[in-house]
Design an enzyme around this catalytic site. Sequence first.
Site, PDB file in Angstrom:
ATOM      1  N   LYS A  72     -52.677 -12.560  19.736  1.00 24.37           N
ATOM      2  CA  LYS A  72     -51.540 -13.393  19.286  1.00 24.37           C
ATOM      3  C   LYS A  72     -51.107 -12.954  17.886  1.00 24.37           C
ATOM      4  CE  LYS A  72     -50.523 -17.058  16.968  1.00 24.37           C
ATOM      5  NZ  LYS A  72     -49.177 -16.735  16.475  1.00 24.37           N
ATOM      6  N   GLU A 130     -61.581 -13.147   8.739  1.00 24.03           N
ATOM      7  CA  GLU A 130     -61.151 -12.405   7.536  1.00 24.03           C
ATOM      8  C   GLU A 130     -60.091 -13.254   6.874  1.00 24.03           C
ATOM      9  OE1 GLU A 130     -62.565  -9.718   6.644  1.00 24.03           O
ATOM     10  OE2 GLU A 130     -63.439  -8.890   8.469  1.00 24.03           O
ATOM     11  N   CYS A 180     -54.230  -9.333   1.329  1.00 22.01           N
ATOM     12  CA  CYS A 180     -55.336 -10.285   1.137  1.00 22.01           C
ATOM     13  C   CYS A 180     -56.194  -9.905  -0.058  1.00 22.01           C
ATOM     14  CB  CYS A 180     -56.168 -10.389   2.399  1.00 22.01           C
ATOM     15  SG  CYS A 180     -56.676  -8.795   3.018  1.00 22.01           S
ATOM     16  N   GLU A 183     -54.301 -18.790  -4.059  1.00 22.71           N
ATOM     17  CA  GLU A 183     -53.741 -17.537  -3.561  1.00 22.71           C
ATOM     18  C   GLU A 183     -52.216 -17.682  -3.433  1.00 22.71           C
ATOM     19  OE1 GLU A 183     -54.485 -16.425   0.582  1.00 22.71           O
ATOM     20  OE2 GLU A 183     -54.843 -14.390  -0.112  1.00 22.71           O
TER      21      GLU A 183
HETATM   22  P1  NAP Z   1     -52.096 -18.071   8.731  1.00 25.88           P
HETATM   23  O1  NAP Z   1     -51.078 -19.087   8.540  1.00 25.88           O
HETATM   24  O2  NAP Z   1     -53.529 -18.445   8.577  1.00 25.88           O
HETATM   25  O3  NAP Z   1     -51.842 -17.470  10.172  1.00 25.88           O
HETATM   26  C1  NAP Z   1     -52.600 -16.435  10.712  1.00 25.88           C
HETATM   27  C2  NAP Z   1     -52.513 -16.494  12.212  1.00 25.88           C
HETATM   28  O4  NAP Z   1     -53.147 -17.676  12.686  1.00 25.88           O
HETATM   29  C3  NAP Z   1     -51.083 -16.549  12.735  1.00 25.88           C
HETATM   30  O5  NAP Z   1     -51.014 -15.817  13.946  1.00 25.88           O
HETATM   31  C4  NAP Z   1     -50.901 -18.035  12.966  1.00 25.88           C
HETATM   32  O6  NAP Z   1     -49.867 -18.350  13.863  1.00 25.88           O
HETATM   33  C5  NAP Z   1     -52.255 -18.410  13.512  1.00 25.88           C
HETATM   34  N1  NAP Z   1     -52.571 -19.843  13.426  1.00 25.88           N
HETATM   35  C6  NAP Z   1     -52.061 -20.774  12.577  1.00 25.88           C
HETATM   36  N2  NAP Z   1     -52.614 -21.974  12.813  1.00 25.88           N
HETATM   37  C7  NAP Z   1     -53.480 -21.826  13.849  1.00 25.88           C
HETATM   38  C8  NAP Z   1     -54.355 -22.697  14.566  1.00 25.88           C
HETATM   39  N3  NAP Z   1     -54.446 -23.995  14.261  1.00 25.88           N
HETATM   40  N4  NAP Z   1     -55.083 -22.202  15.565  1.00 25.88           N
HETATM   41  C9  NAP Z   1     -55.020 -20.896  15.888  1.00 25.88           C
HETATM   42  N5  NAP Z   1     -54.206 -20.013  15.259  1.00 25.88           N
HETATM   43  C10 NAP Z   1     -53.458 -20.467  14.242  1.00 25.88           C
HETATM   44  O7  NAP Z   1     -51.905 -16.836   7.759  1.00 25.88           O
HETATM   45  P2  NAP Z   1     -50.578 -16.072   7.449  1.00 25.88           P
HETATM   46  O8  NAP Z   1     -49.729 -16.923   6.601  1.00 25.88           O
HETATM   47  O9  NAP Z   1     -49.989 -15.521   8.687  1.00 25.88           O
HETATM   48  O10 NAP Z   1     -51.166 -14.813   6.616  1.00 25.88           O
HETATM   49  C11 NAP Z   1     -51.469 -14.863   5.259  1.00 25.88           C
HETATM   50  C12 NAP Z   1     -52.963 -15.116   5.025  1.00 25.88           C
HETATM   51  O11 NAP Z   1     -53.762 -14.157   5.678  1.00 25.88           O
HETATM   52  C13 NAP Z   1     -53.344 -15.028   3.570  1.00 25.88           C
HETATM   53  O12 NAP Z   1     -54.120 -16.137   3.201  1.00 25.88           O
HETATM   54  C14 NAP Z   1     -54.175 -13.761   3.472  1.00 25.88           C
HETATM   55  O13 NAP Z   1     -55.076 -13.744   2.425  1.00 25.88           O
HETATM   56  C15 NAP Z   1     -54.788 -13.693   4.804  1.00 25.88           C
HETATM   57  N6  NAP Z   1     -55.147 -12.308   5.147  1.00 25.88           N
HETATM   58  C16 NAP Z   1     -56.473 -11.945   5.123  1.00 25.88           C
HETATM   59  C17 NAP Z   1     -56.838 -10.654   5.422  1.00 25.88           C
HETATM   60  C18 NAP Z   1     -58.295 -10.231   5.420  1.00 25.88           C
HETATM   61  O14 NAP Z   1     -58.592  -9.220   6.004  1.00 25.88           O
HETATM   62  N7  NAP Z   1     -59.188 -10.962   4.823  1.00 25.88           N
HETATM   63  C19 NAP Z   1     -55.861  -9.728   5.773  1.00 25.88           C
HETATM   64  C20 NAP Z   1     -54.524 -10.117   5.783  1.00 25.88           C
HETATM   65  C21 NAP Z   1     -54.200 -11.429   5.476  1.00 25.88           C
HETATM   66  P3  NAP Z   1     -48.384 -18.618  13.252  1.00 25.88           P
HETATM   67  O15 NAP Z   1     -47.870 -17.296  12.899  1.00 25.88           O
HETATM   68  O16 NAP Z   1     -47.623 -19.236  14.349  1.00 25.88           O
HETATM   69  O17 NAP Z   1     -48.524 -19.522  12.084  1.00 25.88           O
END
Ligand code: NAP
Length: 496
Positions: A192, A267, A301, A400
């Site tokens: 997804k 992650e 990230c 963040e």
């Molecule tokens: P996010 O809001 O956590 O979303 C990530 C994914 O999870 C999206 O596909 C999202 O769908 C889905 N999601 C949201 N709520 C969910 C739930 N309740 N159950 C299952 N899936 C759910 O993060 P983002 O805003 O897309 O990305 C930014 C974040 O990613 C930042 O905090 C960054 O630090 C982190 N990140 C970490 C790494 C690492 O390797 N550590 C790498 C890249 C990014 P939707 O798109 O529909 O919301």
Amino acid sequence: MNTIELPVATNSLRTRMFINGSWVAAKSGAQLPVYNPATGEVLAHVPDADANDVNDAVSSAVHTFKSEAWRRMPPVKREAILLRLADLLEENANELAELETLNNGKLLIYSRMVEVGASAQWLRYMAGWATKINGTTLDLSLPMPPQVRVRASTQRVPVGVVGAIIPWNFPLLMAVWKIAPALACGNTVVLKPAEETPLTALRLGELALEAGLPPGALNVITGRGEIAGNALVQHPQVNKIAFTGSTEVGRIIGAACGQNLKAVSLELGGKSPVIVLSDCDPQQAAEGAAAAIFFNHGQVCTAGSRLYIHESIYEDVLERMKDIAESIVLGAGLDKDVQMGPMVSAKHYENVLQHIRNGLDDGAELVCGGAERPLPHGYFVKPTIFANRNKKDIRLLTQEVFGPVLIATPFSSVEEVLDEANSSIYGLGASVWTNNMSAALRLADELEAGTVWINTHNMVDPNLPFGGFKASGVGREHGAAAVEHYTETRSLVIAY
Ligand code: NAP
Ligand code: MG
């Protein structure tokens, strides 16, 4: 604007999702708009999947997993298919890169080098693991009854169906970070992508089929996290969730997987410190620290979002960083003269602006950038630097931002900066800049971060374990660690 020729990618916008090797709409008929963040215009519509669609995708993955088609394919053939997929990414590099830039906003050069180029390298590296998964032979101490001899061994077997949930910052690369090791180990996958950036993931599913992956081995569902993502996490036939995203959502997914006793790797977010020691050349330090925060518009990230500069060179480095930040040209990622693109979405743009306003409210001193709209259209944020000369308690030090926003604080001693660097709830990355290797290694020994870089930042590699300490995650991706992630160990005992 100095753009490339008419984007070929517009011919390959996919408007359905990919289940069991076929393009399907959501059963409900619902759709989600996908935007171009450089203009705010709608690029395409994709299905808004719900639990019924997720169930179809999981059923297809279960069916393919149970069949001989993938899991029992000779490892060398699985390897060959993943290598072919890497070749196909490169053969379609221009189209994939344009699609990524249109959808995510990043510069075309990074779409080519990172999204397509690095993804191909990740696939090749992980393809190699397919033929190198092995177990051990063990001596046992407690044979029963005593005259019986035993031969014991371990075998690594695929976990089954993997649910992969990824963010929008590196859409194609994040997809490959999950699917490449999962498929190399013989699992089947339901992916997804983030609702903002589903387009290259859909093309990836199609190219995987062309590479020879059996239908159902890789399914791509589009939709919202709370609906489609949650249905994947809750599905009883999904054996493992591999998640990259925010710490907030990571906590929800980790808790749900704990409740369902489902394997999970997380992650998550970061607030990575960049530490510049007193011996640094100020210009080199400024360039390194600017790249650490501004790469991919700060939507990384491991972005170096907390800068600590030794007080003896603090003003000098800050002045040079201001010059660099103010020289950065903002615009659409397809424009060759541009050096920084937009934030990924209207919602994220507003979030980043709110963090800038918080910095102002908390008394941080604005060095450059700010919350005003720099261009009439699109979700652009100026590269923004705040100084924290009086070492105030500022939200920018702990929260963040995930945008081009930096807070720079002076320090006087190594002990002091180490304490401050480790004060975050996060522990994803950290970098130390110095020619004093002894000082650098002593700091590296103590920094609470999954990756410590010396004189570089944000460098990742398929052979290098990657993940977070503390609230930055659970588990490590890449390298041999990836095989542990995507297999279960079965012990075998033979009495004779
Ligand atoms: P996010 O809001 O956590 O979303 C990530 C994914 O999870 C999206 O596909 C999202 O769908 C889905 N999601 C949201 N709520 C969910 C739930 N309740 N159950 C299952 N899936 C759910 O993060 P983002 O805003 O897309 O990305 C930014 C974040 O990613 C930042 O905090 C960054 O630090 C982190 N990140 C970490 C790494 C690492 O390797 N550590 C790498 C890249 C990014 P939707 O798109 O529909 O919301
Ligand atoms: Mg989201």
